[in-house]
Write a protein that holds these residues in place. Structure first.
Motif, mmCIF file in Angstrom:
data_model
loop_
_atom_site.group_PDB
_atom_site.id
_atom_site.type_symbol
_atom_site.label_atom_id
_atom_site.label_comp_id
_atom_site.label_asym_id
_atom_site.label_seq_id
_atom_site.Cartn_x
_atom_site.Cartn_y
_atom_site.Cartn_z
ATOM 1 N N LYS A 173 0.847 -1.190 0.000
ATOM 2 C CA LYS A 173 0.000 0.000 0.000
ATOM 3 C C LYS A 173 0.881 1.237 0.000
ATOM 4 N N GLU A 174 0.507 2.200 -0.830
ATOM 5 C CA GLU A 174 1.208 3.482 -0.882
ATOM 6 C C GLU A 174 0.367 4.522 -0.155
ATOM 7 N N PHE A 175 1.002 5.229 0.768
ATOM 8 C CA PHE A 175 0.344 6.279 1.538
ATOM 9 C C PHE A 175 0.903 7.628 1.125
ATOM 10 N N ASN A 176 0.039 8.598 0.911
ATOM 11 C CA ASN A 176 0.439 9.975 0.631
ATOM 12 C C ASN A 176 0.516 10.688 1.980
ATOM 13 N N GLY A 232 10.056 5.216 2.664
ATOM 14 C CA GLY A 232 9.544 6.570 2.549
ATOM 15 C C GLY A 232 10.341 7.356 1.529
ATOM 16 N N ASP A 233 9.690 8.299 0.848
ATOM 17 C CA ASP A 233 10.364 9.127 -0.147
ATOM 18 C C ASP A 233 10.075 10.598 0.146
ATOM 19 N N SER A 261 8.564 12.743 -3.110
ATOM 20 C CA SER A 261 7.165 12.488 -3.486
ATOM 21 C C SER A 261 6.219 12.549 -2.291
ATOM 22 N N LYS A 262 6.782 12.550 -1.083
ATOM 23 C CA LYS A 262 5.995 12.537 0.158
ATOM 24 C C LYS A 262 5.094 11.300 0.223
ATOM 25 N N LYS A 263 5.650 10.177 -0.215
ATOM 26 C CA LYS A 263 4.912 8.915 -0.211
ATOM 27 C C LYS A 263 5.654 7.885 0.636
ATOM 28 N N VAL A 280 5.642 3.649 1.067
ATOM 29 C CA VAL A 280 5.176 2.362 0.556
ATOM 30 C C VAL A 280 5.440 1.313 1.635
ATOM 31 N N PRO A 289 -1.798 10.301 6.914
ATOM 32 C CA PRO A 289 -1.870 10.177 5.454
ATOM 33 C C PRO A 289 -3.140 10.821 4.902
ATOM 34 N N ASP A 319 -5.824 10.811 1.401
ATOM 35 C CA ASP A 319 -6.266 9.939 0.303
ATOM 36 C C ASP A 319 -5.806 10.490 -1.029
#
Length: 68
Positions: A4-7, A35-36, A39-41, A43, A66, A68
């Motif tokens: 799952k990828e979280f913003n 974490g990146d 991109s502020k994401k 995974v 996070p 959506d």
């Protein structure tokens, strides 16, 4: 295994990424966290007993909610 990828827009620095990765990695069932900053994401790969809800709750608890 579920991925799952979280913003997470509140990621502002490498320390933020490190904190998120360490906290989520300590959860039962979480296999990997990446974490990146750019991109502020975040995974997350996980199995039971971890769930999307429990990961979201943990992110909220550590002040990285996070979106959506």
């Amino acid at each position: 295994m579920t991925t799952k990828e979280f913003n997470v827009p509140s990621i502002h620095c490498k320390h933020c990424v490190h904190t998120i990765e360490m906290e989520l990695a300590d959860m039962d069932g979480v296999k990997s966290v990446k974490g990146d900053l750019d991109s502020k994401k975040v995974v997350v790969e996980f199995d039971q007993p971890a769930t999307v809800e429990s990961i979201t709750d943990t992110l909220k608890e550590i002040n990285y909610p996070p979106e959506d």
